[in-house]
Design an enzyme around this catalytic site. Sequence first.
Site, short mmCIF file in Angstrom:
data_model
loop_
_atom_site.label_atom_id
_atom_site.label_comp_id
_atom_site.label_asym_id
_atom_site.label_seq_id
_atom_site.Cartn_x
_atom_site.Cartn_y
_atom_site.Cartn_z
N GLU A 184 0.77 -1.55 -0.35
CA GLU A 184 -0.18 -0.22 -0.44
C GLU A 184 0.35 1.50 -0.04
OE1 GLU A 184 -2.89 0.18 3.34
OE2 GLU A 184 -4.35 -1.72 1.92
N GLU A 255 -6.39 -7.67 -0.75
CA GLU A 255 -7.74 -7.88 0.69
C GLU A 255 -8.54 -7.37 0.48
OE1 GLU A 255 -5.35 -5.16 3.24
OE2 GLU A 255 -3.20 -5.99 2.73
#
Length: 718
Positions: A184, A255
């Site tokens: 991320e 995710e």
Amino acid sequence: MVGWIYLVVATLVLSMSREGWVKGEDYVTYDRRSLIINGQRKILFSGSIHYPRSTPQLWPSLIAKAKEGGVDVIQTYVFWNQHEPQPGQYDFSGRNDLVKFMKEIQAQGLYACLRIGPYIESEWTYGGFPFWLHDVPGIVYRTDNEPFKYYMQNFTTKIVNLMKSEGLYASQRGPIILSQIENEYQNIEAAFHEKGAAYVQWAAKMAVDLGTGVPWVMCKQTDAPDPVINTCNGMRCGETFVGPNSVNKPSMWTENWTSFYQVYGGEPYIRSAQDIAFHVTLFIAKRGCYINYYMYHGGTNFGRTASAYVITSYYDEAPLDEYGLLRQPKWGHLKELHTVIKNCSTPLLQGVQTNFSIGQFQQAYVFEEESGGCVAFLVNNDSTSNATVQFRNNSFELLPKSISILQDCQNIIFNTAKVNTKPNKRIATSSKIFNAVDSWEEFRDVIPNFSDTSLQSNSLLEHMNTTKDKSDYLWYTLSFQPNSSCEEPVFHIESFGHAVHSYINNKFLEAGHGSHDTKGFTMDVPISLIDDGMNNVSILSVMVGLPDSGAFLESKFAGLTRVEIQCSNTDLYDFTNYTWGYQVGLVGEKLQVYKEENLEEVEWTEIDLSTNKSLTWYKTVFDAPIGDDPIALNLSSMGKGEVWVNDQSIGRYWVSFHTSKGNPSQTLYHVPRSFLKPFGNLLIVLEELNGDPLHISLHTISILDNFYSPISYYHLPH
Ligand SMILES: *[C@@H]1O[C@H](CO)[C@@H](O)[C@H](O)[C@H]1NC(C)=O
Ligand SMILES: *[C@@H]1O[C@H](CO)[C@@H](O)[C@H](O)[C@H]1NC(C)=O
Ligand SMILES: *[C@@H]1O[C@H](CO)[C@@H](O)[C@H](O)[C@H]1NC(C)=O
Ligand SMILES: *[C@@H]1O[C@H](CO)[C@@H](O)[C@H](O)[C@H]1NC(C)=O
Ligand SMILES: *[C@@H]1O[C@H](CO)[C@@H](O)[C@H](O)[C@H]1NC(C)=O
Ligand SMILES: *[C@@H]1O[C@H](CO)[C@@H](O)[C@H](O)[C@H]1NC(C)=O
Ligand SMILES: *[C@@H]1O[C@H](CO)[C@@H](O)[C@H](O)[C@H]1NC(C)=O
Ligand SMILES: *[C@@H]1O[C@H](CO)[C@@H](O)[C@H](O)[C@H]1NC(C)=O
Ligand SMILES: *[C@@H]1O[C@H](CO)[C@@H](O)[C@H](O)[C@H]1NC(C)=O
Ligand SMILES: *[C@@H]1O[C@H](CO)[C@@H](O)[C@H](O)[C@H]1NC(C)=O
Ligand SMILES: *[C@@H]1O[C@H](CO)[C@@H](O)[C@H](O)[C@H]1NC(C)=O
Ligand SMILES: CC(=O)N[C@H]1CO[C@H](CO)[C@@H](O)[C@@H]1O
């Protein structure tokens, strides 16, 4: 036409990829439709299970239950600070045995996705970084910074070489089909200006050059350079993901949050089986090919591994709960969805996709093969009403906020909002209460005075840089005498986090704390002072896990920032630049009194309930409850601290920190069966506040199937 393009792209990728990859027959490659494993396109369901958040004894059953639930891939991060506690000193034993975990996945015939990071966030202390990185001269984490890149490359190489030496990549016939570099990063990239983009390029090239023979992904990274695949993280990737950044990359979701991690003071986040199924199905309908449940099993943040203010139990609401028990209907509903999607995988992977509107809030996604194979997804995005739609000359009534899957484009075989699995209920059955005064002994930890400290400074030191994370605790002490009589003195303390216990002249004053979202806090405590002598001020600053996210993690700040005593006659003593004495950690920690072999290092006495009991160690022994059910300690009578069973920390607890509804965030603390022997298990509790050990109890955890309503549960005998 589209099929033909796939073929060309696939051939190109295959032929380009052979060079530089590890030799082997089972290549993993990809095109814009999917990953291609050993020549076969796949739609893959994946589940996150983090090896250090459970025990090697539990891994086989967790993986087996994931497999039975229709999961094809086990995804895990790699936890750098578990593996390299000191530079160049590695630990791959016990819960850190990554190779054993990978081999268990392989033994059960599943694939693995290895998210090396090595920055992982993951609500894991310091985002997985070992704290020693902090003291590398000139280091700035996660940017185009030579010292950081050196250590990142060093560890990444170490892990890749370890996996290769054990033959664990799919290119070597092992289970690993995917790896991840960084994590991320896009969230913080802008903070590093042009160095951010340079770092992304460097990280991708460094990873690809390691030659694993399987693709790399970067999650939440729209500028992931070829051939690294950019993937989506989130709860609704079918709605939010703008897609791969190149025509030959597949659409992957690394995710999909099954719940949300919980912090002290926070209520559990409950995401329904229907909502998860809706978004997973939508992603598939929009040509997604890989979906990972984060978490499929969350587990336990043992010891001090949770990040700042994160509770010890991790994603207990996942399809497998903290103890590894099935959480129904979530597990069963998703299993049914996986079975249905697998059964439709030929038209999904070989067919041509079209989409069109079938109503104001309704859409159809159709995959049709030339040979006639067909599967359709009818989406009703109206969250309040049924919708009657026409599709291929048939009429269908669609449930609110649902997706219906039509086999052969004719018959509804699954609806995301229609749950056929019955809910179950988890129960905790009391097996022992530790209420016998004479079964306990205590040791009061020592409140140091200024004259006892060896480290001194004329300023308030930053907490982490002083403890080096050897302990959660840092004592700030001083001694002072007022110039003249100080009337109605008030002690003023400011801290950047996370908690403070204050003492004056050896007496406990008050505890204060911040929270996950607002770490800083202030305290104003009326005190009494000795006017004609020295007063000893001792403030215990406590961290509850290191921070795990954000740019410039290396320069995050915690601990005291201002200390004053205000007298009513306007006299103000500002101690911010006073001579402070410091002590890292508690005496009991230094002596490791939580270990059986060190018990004799201190004098244990009968427990004394008459005075304030802050900073007390308690010890007792217990026998394991019979049977195989998981075990938990109920610590609802306690305040804040940490617990050890047979020398192993089962984690921090913080029961006195209540949610807005007045509840502790966690009262049951998992004690893995494998930590126990049949008789005489040593239980050590470090209580920072005023908790009552006589009401601690031990429970076995089990599942009540065919649970219909709370009423039937309450009628059952305990
Ligand atoms: C990593 O660093 C260690 C020293 O800490 C060194 O022995 C090792 O060779 C390095 N490995 C790589 C791949 O750079
Ligand atoms: C799988 O698909 C076949 C044919 O398309 C069908 O006959 C069968 O009932 C399906 N099975 C399940 C479990 O959906
Ligand atoms: C079909 O899908 C495309 C691409 O996702 C989208 O732009 C378009 O709006 C969709 N059309 C309908 C009718 O849903
Ligand atoms: C459903 O409607 C919501 C609210 O308008 C919108 O944000 C979302 O993207 C829609 N989802 C789909 C699958 O159409
Ligand atoms: C729907 O019905 C029309 C008219 O009866 C027919 O022409 C068409 O082929 C039918 N479509 C399908 C998909 O069966
Ligand atoms: C909605 O549709 C389902 C069948 O798809 C039906 O059982 C249900 O009664 C309908 N609900 C309403 C309010 O019409
Ligand atoms: C600190 O001073 C107090 C008296 O205020 C004394 O009782 C205590 O033992 C001292 N602490 C230590 C560690 O010597
Ligand atoms: C950390 O502590 C060292 C002394 O141990 C000091 O030299 C350094 O300036 C401190 N760094 C920060 C960021 O506080
Ligand atoms: C402060 O600490 C010193 C050293 O431990 C001790 O001798 C003294 O009595 C303490 N003062 C008070 C007021 O407790
Ligand atoms: C106490 O005395 C010191 C030294 O004389 C002086 O610097 C300080 O300002 C005085 N503080 C107060 C609150 O009177
Ligand atoms: C403490 O000292 C620092 C550095 O010498 C100075 O910048 C700061 O203003 C002082 N703070 C107070 C409250 O005196
Ligand atoms: C990208 C995304 O979908 N993020 C969502 C994840 O879930 C949280 C909690 O519901 C949302 O706030 C985010 O928007």
